[in-house]
Motif scaffolding. Structure first.
Motif, short mmCIF file in Angstrom:
data_model
loop_
_atom_site.label_atom_id
_atom_site.label_comp_id
_atom_site.label_asym_id
_atom_site.label_seq_id
_atom_site.Cartn_x
_atom_site.Cartn_y
_atom_site.Cartn_z
N GLY A 125 0.81 -1.21 0.00
CA GLY A 125 0.00 0.00 0.00
C GLY A 125 0.84 1.26 0.00
N GLY A 126 2.00 1.19 -0.62
CA GLY A 126 2.89 2.34 -0.68
C GLY A 126 3.72 2.57 0.56
N GLN A 127 3.53 1.75 1.58
CA GLN A 127 4.24 1.92 2.84
C GLN A 127 5.25 0.79 3.05
OE1 GLN A 127 3.71 4.69 4.81
NE2 GLN A 127 2.37 5.30 3.10
N LEU A 128 6.38 1.14 3.64
CA LEU A 128 7.41 0.15 3.93
C LEU A 128 6.92 -0.86 4.96
CD1 LEU A 128 10.39 -0.85 3.77
CD2 LEU A 128 10.90 0.77 5.62
N VAL A 129 7.00 -2.14 4.62
CA VAL A 129 6.67 -3.20 5.57
C VAL A 129 7.91 -3.62 6.34
CG1 VAL A 129 5.80 -5.56 5.84
CG2 VAL A 129 4.79 -4.06 4.13
#
Length: 305
Positions: A125-129
């Protein structure tokens, strides 16, 4: 009587001491046993939209664009979708089987050195996991040694294949399909080389002729089969000047004319050729054997010995 009671008290103390020893020893083992997490990073494969892979001083970024995945760095190109599916499946389903070492001196043994290790960074979702490191493949099926970015703990991961993330050449992530031209859409095929130029044409019955001579069906089918699933052997991230005179040219007449150009760029027993095709800026690389399989002389096409 007194001595007898003393004897029993001493015996009871010994028994209690033995019980205490085993109980505390058991507790000690339990408190020092490492409790494994299920995974280093946890993702929903349907939501993962970017994967970055760093290995041996090189980096590649794979990103989801609409319904397909593309390589976006270091160049923009369609990715091979099956490789992406395998990587996503591993990211979702792998499990930490055991911790195999926490000794920093063992990093080399398990493949965590500069030339072998790969860093995998995942976005959702565009966020760093998160990120993790991949070392050697284990001898077990679908098992690989992995570790967190920080610390010395090395784990055996089950359900994660090193080869699904680490390629010998980063270009392997690219889709090798150049084009797919159905046989029944080809009305004519022209072969142009430095020494000859001929054209085979399909008649109303579906047969192909060079002038009045019918072509050899086996040879023609071999060429058609390649064009129907036309894959490259490699990629050349360069440009070809407009003044280059190509060694071999194939002009395919379909609902949209296609020209395939070959330019010899190497020497030796099986030299390399650069390949350029209509409406595609990418330059491909193939060898001479590849060219011989698709580019046929007039004698070959007619089956003349």
């Amino acid at each position: 009587m007194k001595s007898k009671r003393t004897y029993w008290l001493l015996a009871l103390l010994v028994v209690l001491a033995v019980i205490t020893y085993f109980v505390t020893t058991d507790r000690g083992e339990r408190t020092t046993t490492y409790k494994l997490d299920k995974q280093i990073i946890t993702v929903d494969s349907a939501l993962v939209d970017r994967i970055q892979i760093d290995q041996n001083g090189k980096s590649i970024t794979l990103a989801k664009s609409g319904m397909e995945w593309r390589e976006t760095q270091p160049i923009d190109y369609l990715a091979y979708q099956q490789f992406i599916s395998s990587a996503l499946s591993n990211l979702k389903g792998y499990k930490l089987e055991s911790k195999v070492s926490d000794n920093p001196e063992n990093k080399e043994k398990f493949g965590f050195n500069d030339t072998n290790v790969a860093k995998i960074t995942v976005y959702q979702g565009g966020q760093l996991v998160g990120s993790f490191l991949i070392g050697n493949a284990s001898s077990g099926p679908s098992q690989t040694y992995i570790k967190k970015i920080e610390g010395n703990d090395i784990y055996l991961a089950d359900g994660l294949l090193r080869s699904n993330f680490v390629k010998g050449d980063l270009n392997e992530w690219r889709d090798k399909l150049i084009t797919a031209i159905p046989k029944n859409s080809i009305t004519s095929l022209e072969m142009i080389s430095q020494t000859e130029n001929y054209k085979m044409v399909r008649d109303s019955t579906g047969k192909y002729f060079v002038g009045k001579d019918s072509v050899n069906n086996g040879v023609a089918e071999g060429v058609f089969n390649i064009l129907q699933n036309f894959n490259t052997q490699g990629f050349k991230d360069t440009t070809v000047g407009n003044d280059i005179k190509f060694d071999n040219v194939i002009k395919v007449s379909t609902n949209k004319p296609i020209e395939i150009d070959f330019w010899k760029s190497g020497e030796g027993p099986n030299p390399k050729y650069l390949l350029k095709i209509t409406d595609n800026k990418q330059i491909f690389e193939v060898d001479e054997n590849f060219v011989k399989n698709i580019f046929k002389s007039k004698k070959d096409m007619l089956g003349i010995k």
